[in-house]
Each structure stands twice: as C-alpha cells, then as structure tokens.
Design an enzyme around this catalytic site. Structure first.
Site, PDB file in Angstrom:
ATOM      1  CB  ILE A 152      46.310   4.771  50.148  1.00 20.43           C
ATOM      2  CG1 ILE A 152      45.040   4.166  49.546  1.00 20.43           C
ATOM      3  CG2 ILE A 152      46.373   4.487  51.640  1.00 20.43           C
ATOM      4  CD1 ILE A 152      45.000   2.646  49.583  1.00 20.43           C
ATOM      5  CE1 TYR A 153      54.228   7.266  51.925  1.00 25.13           C
ATOM      6  CE2 TYR A 153      54.418   8.862  50.139  1.00 25.13           C
ATOM      7  CZ  TYR A 153      54.940   8.263  51.270  1.00 25.13           C
ATOM      8  OH  TYR A 153      56.171   8.650  51.747  1.00 25.13           O
ATOM      9  CG  ASN A 154      49.925  11.733  47.360  1.00 25.54           C
ATOM     10  OD1 ASN A 154      51.035  11.336  47.699  1.00 25.54           O
ATOM     11  ND2 ASN A 154      49.707  12.370  46.229  1.00 25.54           N
ATOM     12  CE  LYS A 157      54.506  10.167  54.315  1.00 22.59           C
ATOM     13  NZ  LYS A 157      55.370  10.183  55.514  1.00 22.59           N
TER      14      LYS A 157
END
Length: 245
Positions: A152-154, A157
């Site tokens: 999710i973070y990637n 970003k």
C-alpha cells in the site's frame, strides 16, 4: 544557497527528514511554514531550535488530507510572508501490512495522508507558487526494493512519482521545477518504529556504506533540488540511499 526573501512550506516539518529540511532552509535564509499533524511539543521544539537562524520558522497544525486545511496552510504562508516559493511534502504515515493482513481502513488511511495529502499540496503549489519556484515530494527507495508489507505504501509513493513527472511539465513554463527525493532507510522515528534491533541492523548492512541514512543526508538532496543549481533538473526521482538501489 541563499534563500533570503524566499518562502517555503514543509509538510511533516516537526520530525525526521522534515525537521532537518526546515532547519536547513531556515539556515539558508528561507522563511518557513512547517506543518505538523499531532505533537505540538515537537513543533514548538522546532521553532525553538530555529531561533538563531536567519530565516523565520512558524508552525501550523495541518491535516494534509483535508483540502480546506491545506488551503489554509498556503494562506498562512502568503499572509505572513507574502508568497510561497518552495514546497517540500514530507508528511507521511506507514504501518507495514501484507495484502493478507491489510483491510480497507488501512488502505484508506495510508492513501489519504500519503497520496491525497500530497496531491492537495501539489495542486495548491501549482496554483500559488511564484515563478521560479521549487517543488520536492518525498517518495521512497522501497519502490525499487519491493519488500513484503509495503504494497500500500509503495502504491501511494509510486503514484506520487507519476504525479510529479506530469506536474513538472505543467509548471515548467513558469520556471518551476518539480522533483521527488526517494530516501532509503533513514534513522528516524518514522523508520525505527516497530522494528527490532536485528531488523534495523539488517537494513543498515544492506547499504553499501554499511549504515542507515541520516536526515541530513536527505536534506542535502532536497537543498540541491530547491537551489538555483538544479534549475535544469525537473520531473525526476532522485534515490538518496547511498547506492542501496
């Protein structure tokens, strides 16, 4: 680099990379509005630490995922200092979760702060930065490393890097540049939280330099990108990670 007469907004400015960036810019003469999300004590400590620097630092509690609060942040910079020349989006959250562990609430919260919050700031910057301004968004080297738990973070970003590449073309005619800095592991509370000593040591060992990055390593890259020396660098993602990836 001289920022005398120039104004910067730094989101997530009270800790880690954001804090170092605020102090670096203020030391170069920028007046800075630093947003923070929760700890007024940390934010006030930032103001205290900047007391002897050439630039003035003021703070504002801001939920970057709220459009009205982001507008108010830019309003404050313009009302207090007369305009905005630099935006650095360092606000972000992260909690590792595999796809099997994550739920829609986890997804919505990370996307709200990391992606929507950055978008709202970029949209205001596109409208309100003075000609010749600089935009730097914080991305991450985990886009290249692809560790489990970072899906999710990637995703957020990666979308930020895609937005910056387009934004650079939209604002370039006004002499404004837009870039990303993608740090590797940096020794901040944001990175260290929830990790064991063995995990931290393994991340440090994964760097060719055999150490974690420091906030000033990332501030060096940001400082370059907001300077006149980087006027021909735009639409790029700079991996500041000591050669890790």
């Amino acid at each position: 680099m001289s920022g005398a007469g120039q104004v910067a907004i730094v989101t997530g400015g009270s800790g880690g990379i954001g804090r170092e960036t605020v102090l670096r810019l203020a030391a170069s003469g920028y007046d800075v509005v630093a947003s923070y999300s929760s700890s007024e004590q940390e934010a006030q400590a930032l103001v205290d630490a900047s007391g002897d620097l050439p630039g003035t630092v003021i703070i504002m509690k801001t939920n970057v995922a709220d459009a009205g609060e982001v507008v108010a942040l830019f309003d404050k910079a313009e009302d207090r200092f007369g305009g905005v020349d630099v935006l650095v989006t360092a606000a972000g959250i992260f909690k590792p979760a595999t796809f099997a562990e994550a739920d829609d609430a986890h997804f919505d919260r990370e996307m709200a702060v990391n992606l929507k919050g950055t978008f709202l700031c970029l949209a205001q910057a596109a409208k309100r930065l003075r000609d010749g301004g600089r935009i730097v968004a914080i991305s991450t080297t985990t886009l290249a490393l692809k560790p489990p738990g970072y899906g999710i973070y990637n995703a957020a970003k990666g979308a930020i890097e895609a937005m910056i590449a387009v934004l650079a073309k939209e604002v370039g005619g006004r002499g404004i540049t837009a870039n990303c800095v993608a740090p590797g592991p940096v020794e901040t509370e944001f990175f260290l939280k929830g990790k064991s000593k063995d995990e931290i040591a393994a991340r440090a060992a994964g760097s060719p330099a055999g150490r974690l990055g420091q906030p000033d390593d990332i501030a060096d890259a940001i400082e370059l990108l907001v300077s006149d020396k980087a006027q021909w660098i735009s639409g790029q993602s700079v991996r500041a990670n000591g050669g890790m990836a």
